[in-house]
Design an enzyme around this catalytic site. Structure first.
Site, short mmCIF file in Angstrom:
data_model
loop_
_atom_site.label_atom_id
_atom_site.label_comp_id
_atom_site.label_asym_id
_atom_site.label_seq_id
_atom_site.Cartn_x
_atom_site.Cartn_y
_atom_site.Cartn_z
N LYS A 200 0.85 -1.18 0.00
CA LYS A 200 0.00 0.00 0.00
C LYS A 200 0.89 1.23 0.00
O LYS A 200 1.71 1.42 0.90
CB LYS A 200 -0.90 -0.01 1.24
CG LYS A 200 -1.83 1.17 1.28
CD LYS A 200 -2.88 1.02 2.34
CE LYS A 200 -3.75 2.25 2.40
NZ LYS A 200 -4.67 2.20 3.53
N ARG A 221 1.06 9.88 5.42
CA ARG A 221 1.28 8.56 6.02
C ARG A 221 2.61 7.95 5.58
O ARG A 221 2.76 6.74 5.52
CB ARG A 221 0.14 7.62 5.60
CG ARG A 221 -1.27 8.12 5.86
CD ARG A 221 -2.25 6.96 5.80
NE ARG A 221 -3.64 7.38 5.68
CZ ARG A 221 -4.36 7.91 6.67
NH1 ARG A 221 -3.82 8.13 7.85
NH2 ARG A 221 -5.63 8.24 6.47
N LYS A 253 -2.31 -1.67 -3.73
CA LYS A 253 -3.17 -0.50 -3.66
C LYS A 253 -2.33 0.76 -3.63
O LYS A 253 -1.39 0.79 -2.84
CB LYS A 253 -4.00 -0.62 -2.38
CG LYS A 253 -4.86 0.55 -2.09
CD LYS A 253 -5.51 0.34 -0.76
CE LYS A 253 -6.43 1.53 -0.58
NZ LYS A 253 -6.99 1.58 0.72
C1 PBG Z 1 -7.28 3.13 5.48
C2 PBG Z 1 -7.71 3.07 4.05
C3 PBG Z 1 -7.59 4.08 3.09
C4 PBG Z 1 -8.18 3.57 1.93
C5 PBG Z 1 -8.63 2.29 2.21
N1 PBG Z 1 -8.30 2.00 3.53
C6 PBG Z 1 -7.08 5.47 3.21
C7 PBG Z 1 -5.64 5.73 3.34
O1 PBG Z 1 -4.81 4.84 3.49
O2 PBG Z 1 -5.29 6.93 3.33
C8 PBG Z 1 -8.29 4.30 0.62
C9 PBG Z 1 -9.30 3.80 -0.33
C10 PBG Z 1 -9.53 4.71 -1.49
O3 PBG Z 1 -8.87 5.76 -1.65
O4 PBG Z 1 -10.43 4.41 -2.29
N2 PBG Z 1 -8.38 2.87 6.33
#
Ligand code: PBG
Length: 332
Positions: A200, A221, A253
Site C-alpha cells: 500500500k 502517512r 493498492k
Molecule cells: C485506510 C484506508 C484508506 C483507503 C482504504 N483503507 C485510506 C488511506 O490509506 O489513506 C483508501 C481507499 C480509497 O482511496 O479508495 N483505512
C-alpha cells in the site's frame, strides 16, 4: 506488389468480428471477481453524497443493507465495509466497540445476505482517530507500531464476533498480519480470513477517500505506507512477508499507478496459491468520473478498460466503487 512487400502475417485476421475477438480474448473480467467497497455513517438518516466521488454515498445502516442485496443480485461475491463514527478519539475507541458503526454494519450485512457475499471489514484506525492516523501515537506524535498492533488485534476479534468473513488490515504496521492471525485463532475464529493490504503506497490518489470518511488527517502517512513513487521491490517484499504471517489474500493498492507492482506481486503470490487483489481507489474513480462529466471521455468503456487493465496486470480480485454497475455492463 512483390511477395516480399505483401504482409504474410496478418494479425488483423483475429480482429475481424466481435465473435473472433471474443474467441481470442486473453483476459476475462467477470462480476464474481469484483468487490464493492461501501461506506456507512453512524447516525445518518439519509445517504450522504460524497462530492469528490459522484455516485458514491455514505450509507445509512438501512441503505447499506440494500446496497448489499443489489451487489448479490448483480453477481458480486464480496463487499468491503468502512465505518464513519460520530465521535473520534486518540485511540479510535469506536473501532473496538461492538456497538461501533463498523461492527454493527458488519452484523447487518451478514444478517441480510449471509453467505452470498464475502463480507470484509476495513481493519484500520484512521476512520476512528481524531488525529486521522492509522494507528495510535507516541507522546511525541509518531505512529506507534507495536501499540497499534494491540488495537488491531482487538479490532479483528470484534469484527470476527460481528460475523466478518475477511478482515482487511490496511494500516501498514509491521507484523500486523501475524498479530491479527494470532488474536483471531486465540479467540476461536480460525475460520475468519485475512485480506492483507500488503503493498500500500502513500498516494495522492487517496484524496477523495479522505472526504468519504470525513478524515481528520493532517500531514501524510509516509512513515508507514510505502514510498509513493519509487519502490516496487518493497511491495513484493511486503506481500511475501504477509503471506508468511498468514495472509489468505494479498492486495496491491492503489492499482493504476502501480500495475507493475501488481504484476510482480501476483507473479510471486500465484505459485504459492495465494490470490492477489487490487484496489481501484477513490482518486482513480474520481478521475474517470470527472472527465466523463465534462464529456472528455466515454464513461462506460473507460470503466471497463480500467478494470480490464487491472485484471491483465494480474489481479484475481478487484475492489472498485463501480463494482455493481460494472457487473451490469459486463453482463449487458
Ligand atoms: C485506510 C484506508 C484508506 C483507503 C482504504 N483503507 C485510506 C488511506 O490509506 O489513506 C483508501 C481507499 C480509497 O482511496 O479508495 N483505512
Amino acid at each position: 506488389m512483390s511477395d516480399i512487400e505483401r504482409p504474410v502475417v496478418r494479425p488483423r485476421r483475429l480482429r475481424t468480428t466481435p465473435a473472433m475477438r471474443e474467441l481470442v480474448a486473453e483476459t476475462t473480467l467477470a462480476p464474481s471477481q469484483l468487490v464493492l467497497p461501501a461506506f456507512v455513517r453512524e447516525g445518518a438518516e439519509a445517504p450522504r453524497p460524497i462530492g469528490s466521488m459522484p455516485g458514491v454515498v455514505q450509507h445509512t445502516r438501512d441503505t447499506l443493507r440494500k446496497a448489499a442485496v443489489e451487489a448479490v443480485e448483480a453477481g458480486l461475491k464480496g463487499i468491503m465495509l468502512f465505518g464513519i463514527p460520530e465521535a473520534k478519539d486518540a485511540v479510535g475507541t469506536g473501532a473496538t466497540d461492538p456497538d461501533g458503526i463498523l461492527n454493527l454494519a458488519i452484523a447487518d450485512v451478514v444478517a441480510e445476505v449471509g453467505d452470498e457475499l464475502v463480507v470484509m471489514g476495513d481493519l484500520c484506525l484512521d476512520e476512528f482517530t481524531d488525529h486521522g492516523h492509522c494507528g495510535v501515537l507516541t507522546p511525541e506524535g509518531r505512529v506507534d507500531n507495536d501499540a497499534t498492533l494491540l488495537r488491531y488485534a482487538d479490532m479483528a476479534v470484534v469484527q470476527a464476533e460481528a460475523g466478518v468473513d475477511l478482515v482487511g488490515p490496511s494500516g501498514m504496521m509491521d507484523g500486523q498480519v501475524a498479530v491479527i492471525r494470532d488474536a483471531l485463532d486465540a479467540a476461536g475464529h480460525s475460520e475468519t480470513g485475512i485480506l492483507a493490504y500488503s503493498a500500500k503506497y502513500a498516494s495522492a490518489f487517496f484524496g477523495p477517500f479522505r472526504e468519504a470518511v470525513d478524515s481528520s488527517l493532517e500531514g501524510d502517512r509516509r512513515t508507514y505506507q510505502q514510498d509513493g513513487r519509487r519502490n516496487a521491490g518493497e511491495g513484493v517484499r511486503e506481500a511475501l512477508l504477509d503471506i508468511d504471517e498468514g495472509a489468505d489474500i494479498v492486495m496491491v493498492k492503489p492499482a493504476l499507478a502501480y500495475l507493475d507492482v501488481l504484476r510482480r506481486v501476483a507473479d510471486a503470490a500465484a505459485p504459492l496459491g495465494v490470490p492477489t487483489a487490487a484496489y481501484n481507489i477513490s482518486g482513480e474513480y474520481a478521475m474517470v468520473e470527472a472527465a466523463a462529466e465534462r464529456g472528455w471521455i466515454d464513461r462506460e468503456p473507460a470503466i471497463v478498460e480500467t478494470l480490464t487493465s487491472i485484471r491483465r496486470a494480474g489481479a484475481d480480485i478487484i475492489l472498485t466503487y463501480w463494482a455493481t454497475e460494472a457487473a451490469g455492463l459486463l453482463r449487458g
